[in-house]
Design a protein around this motif. Structure first.
Motif, PDB file in Angstrom:
ATOM      1  N   TRP A   1      43.851  16.871 -46.583  1.00 43.96           N
ATOM      2  CA  TRP A   1      43.455  17.466 -45.733  1.00 43.96           C
ATOM      3  C   TRP A   1      44.694  18.003 -44.636  1.00 43.96           C
ATOM      4  O   TRP A   1      44.772  18.972 -44.350  1.00 43.96           O
ATOM      5  N   ARG A   2      44.754  16.493 -44.663  1.00 43.92           N
ATOM      6  CA  ARG A   2      46.281  16.327 -43.464  1.00 43.92           C
ATOM      7  C   ARG A   2      46.921  17.939 -43.847  1.00 43.92           C
ATOM      8  O   ARG A   2      47.500  18.406 -43.522  1.00 43.92           O
ATOM      9  N   ASN A   3      47.020  17.682 -44.948  1.00 41.48           N
ATOM     10  CA  ASN A   3      48.375  19.437 -45.438  1.00 41.48           C
ATOM     11  C   ASN A   3      48.317  20.705 -45.888  1.00 41.48           C
ATOM     12  O   ASN A   3      48.829  20.924 -46.562  1.00 41.48           O
ATOM     13  N   LEU A   4      47.345  20.640 -45.267  1.00 45.38           N
ATOM     14  CA  LEU A   4      46.217  21.872 -46.396  1.00 45.38           C
ATOM     15  C   LEU A   4      46.820  23.143 -45.839  1.00 45.38           C
ATOM     16  O   LEU A   4      47.041  24.111 -46.524  1.00 45.38           O
ATOM     17  N   LEU A   5      47.652  23.176 -44.678  1.00 42.77           N
ATOM     18  CA  LEU A   5      48.836  24.211 -43.865  1.00 42.77           C
ATOM     19  C   LEU A   5      49.646  24.724 -44.888  1.00 42.77           C
ATOM     20  O   LEU A   5      50.508  25.390 -44.018  1.00 42.77           O
ATOM     21  N   ARG A   6      49.931  23.721 -45.492  1.00 36.53           N
ATOM     22  CA  ARG A   6      51.567  23.389 -45.656  1.00 36.53           C
ATOM     23  C   ARG A   6      52.404  24.373 -47.179  1.00 36.53           C
ATOM     24  O   ARG A   6      50.834  25.176 -47.781  1.00 36.53           O
TER      25      ARG A   6
END
Lengths: 182, 261
Positions: free
Chosen positions: B150-155
């Motif tokens: 979820w933390r990488n969702l905007l990558r």
């Protein structure tokens, strides 16, 4: 008069079968007695006849209309519901005068309700009407409401007389014409 | 497994979800359009008593004043046995034009709510909203897995255009889709009476009314104390029925008030 009998029977349901059986006979006696009393009393009290209500709607272009057809006294005070068209009770408050008069109490329109009526369509229903309401200064009112459009109290308001039977009355909002046939 | 959970409802419900989404998008423009054409008043500028007084001077047979959430003020009146509906300028109480809800909007609303199929259609629309929710949630889970949490969702997404366009668009739209599907499910549930929509908590009509001499509507305190921006609906008492009262519906709730006699 009939209710105490029922209550006794209900509260003693857990008792032995024999007792229940006795209760049953007692209850049947009460019911029979009440029916008999009613049959004797009825003719004098409430001579009723069938009246046909024909409500032709205008081509107003909109969702189906909710209608309440009811009897008021000469001052517009609610007396009795004849018919309610429209099934969702949460919209009944938009039939303003009828809602206030009847308190939207389900017992007021039990057995005399049906589907809402489409634009340009005709609602024709036959209902029981007590003779005492005819030629006695009473009126028939129709309140109407359509979603996203105005609501109308007393869309129709006509005196309830034997002379007025079969004569079409015009409505102010959604009702094109309304006729009652005694 | 998750992928099947995403693609199967997608295949089955694609057409339905698209119809709901497009009609919903068209309807969503309506309040903004309506706002453009209405006179807005600042808080504290005008109260309901003032408005009612002005309206009464232009429409003697006024029955009801309604204010839509986007600020259009509509007057229902009765004149010479015929009823009318007019949009009014809240500042003067003067009629602007007869008010007629758009037939196109009604058609679109009917499509969006029930696909023109009445009660069964309401159910189909509700199922469409449920499909949309399933698709949004499973899509978000797939996206998180593809990006490594979820933390990488905007990558940035990797792969060729055809490999990533669906995920790109989905990422942009998923919050809106979640909101739309949840609000759709909520409305469907109120339609079927599964949850309360607030209309149950209305005050009972007063059983006892003390009839006195009539006050002009503009002098009624409850109306003076209500800002126009809070008004939803003011229903006048029936003329000729001394037992009748005013009914006021605001953004906060409902009330019944004294009758004018």
């Amino acid at each position: 008069m009939i209710f105490p009998g029922f209550q006794v029977a209900a509260s003693q349901q857990v008792q032995a079968l024999a007792t229940t059986f006795k209760q049953d006979i007692l209850m049947k006696k009460i019911i029979a007695a009440t029916c008999l009393a009613g049959a004797v009393a009825l003719p004098g009290l409430a001579q009723a006849r069938e009246v046909t209500l024909t409500t032709q709607l205008k081509d107003y272009g909109g969702n189906d209309a909710y209608l309440a057809i009811y009897v008021t006294d000469a001052n517009g005070q609610y007396q009795k519901t004849l018919w309610v068209a429209g099934k969702k009770a949460k919209y009944y408050r938009h039939l303003t005068d009828w809602a206030r008069g009847s308190g939207m109490n389900p017992s007021e329109f039990d057995g005399v309700s049906g589907a809402s009526v489409g634009s340009g369509r005709t609602l024709k229903v036959s209902v029981e009407l007590a003779d005492t309401l005819i030629d006695a200064g009473y009126q028939i009112h129709i309140d109407s409401a359509v979603e996203n459009k105005r609501e109308a109290r007393a869309d129709v308001s006509v005196p309830l007389t034997s002379k007025g039977s079969g004569k079409p009355a015009t409505g102010s909002t959604y009702v094109d014409s309304f006729t009652y046939d005694l | 497994m998750l992928r099947q959970f995403h693609s199967l409802p997608g295949l089955i419900a694609a057409l339905l979800v698209m119809i709901l989404a497009i009609s919903g998008a068209v309807l969503s423009v309506d309040p903004a359009l309506e706002r453009l054409h209405s006179t807005s008043t600042a808080a504290g500028q005008l109260n309901v008593g003032q408005l009612a007084g002005r309206v009464a001077s232009h429409f003697p047979g006024v029955e009801q004043i309604q204010r839509t959430a986007s600020g259009t003020v509509i007057v229902y009146y009765n004149q010479d046995g015929q009823s009318g509906t007019e949009k009014v300028d809240p500042l003067t109480g003067q009629g602007l034009a007869p008010y007629e809800p758009s037939a196109f909007t009604r058609w679109m609303k009917d499509l969006h709510r029930s696909l023109f199929m009445g009660t069964p259609g309401h159910g189909v629309s509700g199922a469409g909203a449920l499909f949309m929710l399933i698709l949004s949630v499973s899509g978000a889970l797939l996206l998180a897995r593809r990006l490594g949490g979820w933390r990488n969702l905007l990558r940035p997404l990797r792969g060729t255009f055809s490999q990533r366009w669906h995920a790109e668009v989905g990422r942009l739209a998923v919050l809106g889709l979640l909101l739309s599907s949840l609000s759709g499910l909520y409305m469907s549930a109120t339609t079927f009476g599964l949850i309360a929509d607030g209309s149950q908590s209305e005050p009972a009509f007063p059983t006892h009314i003390s009839a006195g001499p009539a006050l002009p509507v503009a002098n009624l305190q409850a109306l003076q104390a209500t800002d126009l921006n809070d008004l939803r609906e003011l229903v006048y008492p029936s003329p000729g029925n001394p037992q009748d009262v005013f009914a006021l519906r605001t953004a906060q709730g409902d009330a019944h008030g004294p009758e004018p006699g």
